[in-house]
Design an enzyme around this catalytic site. Structure first.
Site, PDB file in Angstrom:
ATOM      1  CB  ALA A   1      -0.937  -0.008   1.218  1.00  0.00           C
ATOM      2  NE  ARG A   2       4.547   1.433   4.597  1.00  0.00           N
ATOM      3  CZ  ARG A   2       4.008   0.541   5.434  1.00  0.00           C
ATOM      4  NH1 ARG A   2       2.798   0.744   5.913  1.00  0.00           N
ATOM      5  NH2 ARG A   2       4.667  -0.541   5.793  1.00  0.00           N
TER       6      ARG A   2
ATOM      7  CE  LYS B   1       8.789  -3.672 -15.408  1.00  0.00           C
ATOM      8  NZ  LYS B   1       7.880  -4.152 -14.369  1.00  0.00           N
TER       9      LYS B   1
ATOM     10  CG  HIS C   1       8.816  -0.120 -17.769  1.00  0.00           C
ATOM     11  ND1 HIS C   1       8.780  -0.909 -18.894  1.00  0.00           N
ATOM     12  CD2 HIS C   1       7.576  -0.169 -17.215  1.00  0.00           C
ATOM     13  CE1 HIS C   1       7.561  -1.418 -19.021  1.00  0.00           C
ATOM     14  NE2 HIS C   1       6.802  -0.991 -18.020  1.00  0.00           N
ATOM     15  CG  HIS C   2       9.769   3.300 -13.333  1.00  0.00           C
ATOM     16  ND1 HIS C   2      10.242   2.697 -12.199  1.00  0.00           N
ATOM     17  CD2 HIS C   2       8.656   2.615 -13.678  1.00  0.00           C
ATOM     18  CE1 HIS C   2       9.445   1.700 -11.856  1.00  0.00           C
ATOM     19  NE2 HIS C   2       8.465   1.621 -12.748  1.00  0.00           N
TER      20      HIS C   2
HETATM   21  N1  LIG Z   1      -0.112  -4.687 -13.713  1.00  0.00           N
HETATM   22  C1  LIG Z   1       0.114  -3.407 -13.892  1.00  0.00           C
HETATM   23  O1  LIG Z   1      -0.623  -2.703 -14.614  1.00  0.00           O
HETATM   24  C2  LIG Z   1       1.269  -2.785 -13.206  1.00  0.00           C
HETATM   25  C3  LIG Z   1       2.104  -3.587 -12.486  1.00  0.00           C
HETATM   26  N2  LIG Z   1       3.162  -3.049 -11.831  1.00  0.00           N
HETATM   27  C4  LIG Z   1       3.930  -3.989 -11.027  1.00  0.00           C
HETATM   28  O2  LIG Z   1       3.528  -3.804  -9.677  1.00  0.00           O
HETATM   29  C5  LIG Z   1       4.630  -4.104  -8.809  1.00  0.00           C
HETATM   30  C6  LIG Z   1       4.856  -2.905  -7.888  1.00  0.00           C
HETATM   31  O3  LIG Z   1       5.295  -1.820  -8.664  1.00  0.00           O
HETATM   32  P1  LIG Z   1       5.573  -0.403  -7.986  1.00  0.00           P
HETATM   33  O4  LIG Z   1       4.377   0.041  -7.228  1.00  0.00           O
HETATM   34  O5  LIG Z   1       6.123   0.451  -9.056  1.00  0.00           O
HETATM   35  O6  LIG Z   1       6.741  -0.787  -6.961  1.00  0.00           O
HETATM   36  P2  LIG Z   1       7.127  -0.060  -5.576  1.00  0.00           P
HETATM   37  O7  LIG Z   1       8.488  -0.533  -5.249  1.00  0.00           O
HETATM   38  O8  LIG Z   1       6.869   1.391  -5.668  1.00  0.00           O
HETATM   39  O9  LIG Z   1       6.071  -0.672  -4.553  1.00  0.00           O
HETATM   40  C7  LIG Z   1       6.126  -1.938  -4.028  1.00  0.00           C
HETATM   41  C8  LIG Z   1       5.748  -1.832  -2.574  1.00  0.00           C
HETATM   42  O10 LIG Z   1       5.621  -3.152  -2.034  1.00  0.00           O
HETATM   43  C9  LIG Z   1       6.295  -3.156  -0.781  1.00  0.00           C
HETATM   44  N3  LIG Z   1       6.675  -4.513  -0.433  1.00  0.00           N
HETATM   45  C10 LIG Z   1       7.783  -5.202  -0.772  1.00  0.00           C
HETATM   46  N4  LIG Z   1       7.720  -6.431  -0.248  1.00  0.00           N
HETATM   47  C11 LIG Z   1       6.561  -6.501   0.442  1.00  0.00           C
HETATM   48  C12 LIG Z   1       5.925  -7.510   1.206  1.00  0.00           C
HETATM   49  N5  LIG Z   1       6.496  -8.710   1.405  1.00  0.00           N
HETATM   50  N6  LIG Z   1       4.714  -7.246   1.764  1.00  0.00           N
HETATM   51  C13 LIG Z   1       4.122  -6.068   1.596  1.00  0.00           C
HETATM   52  N7  LIG Z   1       4.682  -5.054   0.895  1.00  0.00           N
HETATM   53  C14 LIG Z   1       5.879  -5.289   0.316  1.00  0.00           C
HETATM   54  C15 LIG Z   1       7.473  -2.237  -0.987  1.00  0.00           C
HETATM   55  O11 LIG Z   1       8.007  -1.836   0.254  1.00  0.00           O
HETATM   56  P3  LIG Z   1       9.527  -1.240   0.313  1.00  0.00           P
HETATM   57  O12 LIG Z   1       9.418   0.091  -0.373  1.00  0.00           O
HETATM   58  O13 LIG Z   1       9.802  -1.183   1.770  1.00  0.00           O
HETATM   59  O14 LIG Z   1      10.376  -2.204  -0.440  1.00  0.00           O
HETATM   60  C16 LIG Z   1       6.804  -1.104  -1.743  1.00  0.00           C
HETATM   61  O15 LIG Z   1       6.156  -0.192  -0.880  1.00  0.00           O
HETATM   62  C17 LIG Z   1       5.806  -4.411  -9.727  1.00  0.00           C
HETATM   63  O16 LIG Z   1       5.920  -5.815  -9.879  1.00  0.00           O
HETATM   64  C18 LIG Z   1       5.421  -3.797 -11.045  1.00  0.00           C
HETATM   65  O17 LIG Z   1       5.989  -4.440 -12.147  1.00  0.00           O
HETATM   66  C19 LIG Z   1       3.436  -1.721 -11.856  1.00  0.00           C
HETATM   67  C20 LIG Z   1       2.653  -0.883 -12.584  1.00  0.00           C
HETATM   68  C21 LIG Z   1       1.502  -1.347 -13.336  1.00  0.00           C
HETATM   69  O1  LIG Z   2       6.833  -1.738 -13.081  1.00  0.00           O
HETATM   70  C1  LIG Z   2       6.080  -1.014 -13.760  1.00  0.00           C
HETATM   71  O2  LIG Z   2       6.088   0.217 -13.690  1.00  0.00           O
HETATM   72  C2  LIG Z   2       5.137  -1.660 -14.673  1.00  0.00           C
HETATM   73  N1  LIG Z   2       5.053  -2.968 -14.640  1.00  0.00           N
HETATM   74  C3  LIG Z   2       4.175  -3.777 -15.414  1.00  0.00           C
HETATM   75  C4  LIG Z   2       4.952  -4.711 -16.307  1.00  0.00           C
HETATM   76  O3  LIG Z   2       5.987  -5.241 -15.877  1.00  0.00           O
HETATM   77  O4  LIG Z   2       4.519  -4.944 -17.436  1.00  0.00           O
HETATM   78  C5  LIG Z   2       3.110  -2.976 -16.112  1.00  0.00           C
HETATM   79  C6  LIG Z   2       3.551  -1.633 -16.600  1.00  0.00           C
HETATM   80  O5  LIG Z   2       4.372  -1.828 -17.702  1.00  0.00           O
HETATM   81  C7  LIG Z   2       4.250  -0.847 -15.519  1.00  0.00           C
END
Ligand SMILES: NC(=O)C1=CN([C@@H]2O[C@H](COP(=O)(O)OP(=O)(O)OC[C@H]3O[C@@H](n4cnc5c(N)ncnc54)[C@H](OP(=O)(O)O)[C@@H]3O)[C@@H](O)[C@H]2O)C=CC1
Ligand SMILES: O=C(O)C1=N[C@H](C(=O)O)C[C@H](O)C1
Length: 251
Positions: free
Chosen positions: A11-12, A139, A135-136
């Site tokens: 969530a963060r 990732k 991507h950023h």
């Molecule tokens: N399907 C889609 O459309 C999209 C998918 N994604 C995917 O979503 C995922 C997250 O991306 P993003 O939000 O950018 O990543 P972030 O790193 O910003 O967020 C991930 C969060 O999960 C936390 N975390 C890590 N391990 C755990 C755990 N065991 N339990 C609970 N929380 C945990 C992290 O904490 P901490 O910061 O302390 O490590 C962090 O706050 C990635 O796999 C990405 O590829 C992203 C964008 C779009």
């Molecule tokens: O990590 C991301 O940001 C994203 N991850 C997903 C992926 O791996 O395809 C979706 C989107 O591209 C953003």
């Protein structure tokens, strides 16, 4: 009508914090738990969550899903970095919890899903195809889950149409110069400050190039897809791969 009780795991994070806002703003949902790294998942059972949104990290997602599936909490998963072995483990877990649904959505963006749909249609008409995902740099996984899925979709369509392997006369190359190969399709991953999530699918034929490009300019763009998944996953026990199963894309 009672509201859907939703939890967000991760969530963060960048996506998780956006999902928290989207669920809070949805009239038909109640955010009952928002957990991050180090928080106990027991908050989900204590709050009687019906659906969990999982947006964490490839190393964390399986443990979180094991918790949810064991307790009959449906899950909408955006976390990427899946392998065949992990998918097999998830299917085994789901078999022990009939009635529970898990949606794995490599991309919640409507345009990204349409890109894959159109790529499937275009796949058999072109001799060559390559994918560039951008991507950023924060990732964790490469290539992106979307690029892997796109390559699989295109490769499947080309196999079904009896297309031969694509031409490539390279015999000498620096390692990595031709990208990674996913199901026979070259995939190139760019990590660049300033980007969010982008993908180009390049189709080539003698004398013409056809490009399908999708750009996610911010993470709010993924939220209509996240909410759709939350609303529908309870109707679909077992594993669902791709949000397109909840959309009427026609032919
Ligand atoms: N399907 C889609 O459309 C999209 C998918 N994604 C995917 O979503 C995922 C997250 O991306 P993003 O939000 O950018 O990543 P972030 O790193 O910003 O967020 C991930 C969060 O999960 C936390 N975390 C890590 N391990 C755990 C755990 N065991 N339990 C609970 N929380 C945990 C992290 O904490 P901490 O910061 O302390 O490590 C962090 O706050 C990635 O796999 C990405 O590829 C992203 C964008 C779009
Ligand atoms: O990590 C991301 O940001 C994203 N991850 C997903 C992926 O791996 O395809 C979706 C989107 O591209 C953003």
């Amino acid at each position: 009508m009672s509201k859907l009780r939703v939890a967000v795991i991760g969530a963060r994070g960048r996506m998780g914090s956006e999902a928290v806002r989207a669920v809070e703003a949805a009239d038909d949902m109640e955010l009952v738990a928002a957990v991050g790294r180090g928080d106990s998942l027991d908050a989900l059972t204590e709050a009687k969550a019906q659906v969990a949104v999982e947006l964490t990290h490839p190393d964390a997602v399986m443990g979180n899903l094991a918790f949810c599936v064991e307790r009959g909490i449906h899950a909408v998963v955006g976390t990427t970095g899946w392998t065949e072995e992990r998918l097999a483990e998830l299917r085994t877990r789901l078999a022990d919890s009939p009635g529970t649904g898990v949606l794995l959505a490599p991309n919640f963006g409507i345009g990204a899903i349409l890109s894959m749909h159109f790529a499937r249609q275009a796949a058999r008409f072109f001799e060559s195809v390559e994918i560039v995902e951008l991507h950023h740099p924060n990732k964790a996984d490469a290539p992106s889950g979307t690029a892997v899925r796109t390559a699989e979709v295109i490769a499947g369509a080309r196999r079904a149409a009896g297309c031969p392997p694509q031409p490539d006369a390279t015999t000498t190359a620096l390692e990595g110069a031709r990208g990674a190969t996913v199901d026979g399709i070259p995939v190139h991953a760019v990590r660049l400050r300033g980007l969010v999530a982008h993908q180009e699918i390049l189709f080539g034929e003698e004398g013409e190039v056809f490009t399908i490009r999708h750009d996610a300019m911010n993470r709010a763009s993924f939220m209509p897809g996240v909410l759709l998944g939350i609303r529908r996953i309870g109707e679909r026990p077992g594993l669902t791969q791709g949000l397109e199963h909840f959309m009427d894309l026609g032919g």
